[in-house]
Write an enzyme that holds these catalytic residues in place. Sequence first.
Site, mmCIF file in Angstrom:
data_model
loop_
_atom_site.group_PDB
_atom_site.id
_atom_site.type_symbol
_atom_site.label_atom_id
_atom_site.label_comp_id
_atom_site.label_asym_id
_atom_site.label_seq_id
_atom_site.Cartn_x
_atom_site.Cartn_y
_atom_site.Cartn_z
ATOM 1 N N PRO A 92 9.851 -4.473 -0.225
ATOM 2 C CA PRO A 92 10.919 -4.101 0.707
ATOM 3 C C PRO A 92 10.390 -3.932 2.133
ATOM 4 O O PRO A 92 9.283 -3.437 2.344
ATOM 5 C CB PRO A 92 11.432 -2.757 0.154
ATOM 6 C CG PRO A 92 10.996 -2.728 -1.270
ATOM 7 C CD PRO A 92 9.708 -3.493 -1.325
ATOM 8 N N GLY A 110 4.777 -6.486 5.586
ATOM 9 C CA GLY A 110 4.569 -7.459 6.656
ATOM 10 C C GLY A 110 3.129 -7.509 7.113
ATOM 11 O O GLY A 110 2.583 -8.588 7.385
ATOM 12 N N SER A 111 2.495 -6.360 7.198
ATOM 13 C CA SER A 111 1.083 -6.301 7.597
ATOM 14 C C SER A 111 0.202 -7.004 6.579
ATOM 15 O O SER A 111 -0.751 -7.707 6.937
ATOM 16 C CB SER A 111 0.644 -4.840 7.750
ATOM 17 O OG SER A 111 1.359 -4.195 8.778
ATOM 18 N N GLY A 134 10.569 -2.308 6.024
ATOM 19 C CA GLY A 134 10.901 -1.013 6.595
ATOM 20 C C GLY A 134 10.835 0.112 5.597
ATOM 21 O O GLY A 134 11.617 1.054 5.636
ATOM 22 N N ALA A 135 9.855 0.024 4.693
ATOM 23 C CA ALA A 135 9.794 0.956 3.567
ATOM 24 C C ALA A 135 8.542 1.815 3.571
ATOM 25 O O ALA A 135 8.341 2.628 2.670
ATOM 26 C CB ALA A 135 9.879 0.175 2.254
ATOM 27 N N GLY A 136 7.656 1.627 4.555
ATOM 28 C CA GLY A 136 6.401 2.372 4.565
ATOM 29 C C GLY A 136 5.368 1.824 3.603
ATOM 30 O O GLY A 136 4.415 2.526 3.250
ATOM 31 N N LYS A 170 0.861 -1.189 0.000
ATOM 32 C CA LYS A 170 0.000 0.000 0.000
ATOM 33 C C LYS A 170 0.896 1.236 0.000
ATOM 34 O O LYS A 170 2.088 1.185 0.326
ATOM 35 C CB LYS A 170 -0.935 0.018 1.207
ATOM 36 C CG LYS A 170 -0.236 -0.011 2.586
ATOM 37 C CD LYS A 170 0.272 1.324 3.080
ATOM 38 C CE LYS A 170 0.968 1.210 4.432
ATOM 39 N NZ LYS A 170 1.716 2.449 4.794
ATOM 40 N N ASP A 182 -1.991 -1.157 10.680
ATOM 41 C CA ASP A 182 -2.472 -1.132 9.295
ATOM 42 C C ASP A 182 -2.863 -2.509 8.770
ATOM 43 O O ASP A 182 -3.240 -2.636 7.608
ATOM 44 C CB ASP A 182 -1.445 -0.472 8.374
ATOM 45 C CG ASP A 182 -0.099 -1.179 8.373
ATOM 46 O OD1 ASP A 182 0.099 -2.105 9.191
ATOM 47 O OD2 ASP A 182 0.776 -0.800 7.572
#
Length: 273
Positions: free
Chosen positions: A92, A100-101, A94-96, A8, A134
């Site tokens: 990626p 993972g979510s 840690g990319a915003g 997202k 999220d």
Amino acid sequence: MITFPNAKINLGLNIVERRHDGYHNIETVFYPIPLTDVLEIVPARDGEVSLTCYGNAVDCPAEKNLVMRAYRLLQERYDIPPMAIYLYKHIPDGAGLGGGSSDAAHTLMMLNQLCELHVPDVELAAMAATLGADCAFFIYNRPMLATGIGDQLSPIDVDLKGKTLLLVKPPVGVDTRTAYSRVVPQVPDLSLHDIICRPIETWDGLLVNDFEPSVFAALPQLWLIKAALLDAGAQYAAMSGSGSTVFGIFNNDKLAEQAADTFTDCATFVLGL
């Protein structure tokens, strides 16, 4: 069963206030994009639950991975059999971008289908929200206005179909907790809902990400990426979430691909929306 958990972007991100529990109330629009991981779940032949990861390195033990935490969460409530889970990481970390979510939410949805649990989406979303702010969004996976800590969702009418998205991920990361600690919460003058309903070409300067000032001060290369995207013809550019991915929205593939070629030291993804 195989599925493709998608990423997202955040269209705007207002950090409205600090809560008594240490979290922050925010206002943002989550927008799904076609950058995906690959997730496969099959019954375990040896009777043991397992998670095997491929692709991008995942720097955490299997039991702490959000995918395994999603499995355990459902296992606590329902009688589900041991599963062998295979995760290919392409989004990626840690990319915003919520990779993972998304993996966690899709794990809940797949197990719900595989095990014929018939858990409604609203209940799955409530469970997902306990895994991450999220996560619940990915149960619905359509444009959503998110408030609270990002877990209170309502559909919003924003459509980027026909546009081309360029994601630029530099070889640096942003720690979300640190990013929050450097922001002074404030209520915006204009509501995010009102801004997002305007034409894209009017968003620049109005649709803001409150993380940008402090993150850009610490990592000025991100500011340079945003400026370069706008110079290359992006109608709008911003950092997604707390970073470190910066995205630009272009009118066509050609402009986006030409811009991508200039970011030689970054990972880039050109995505048709």
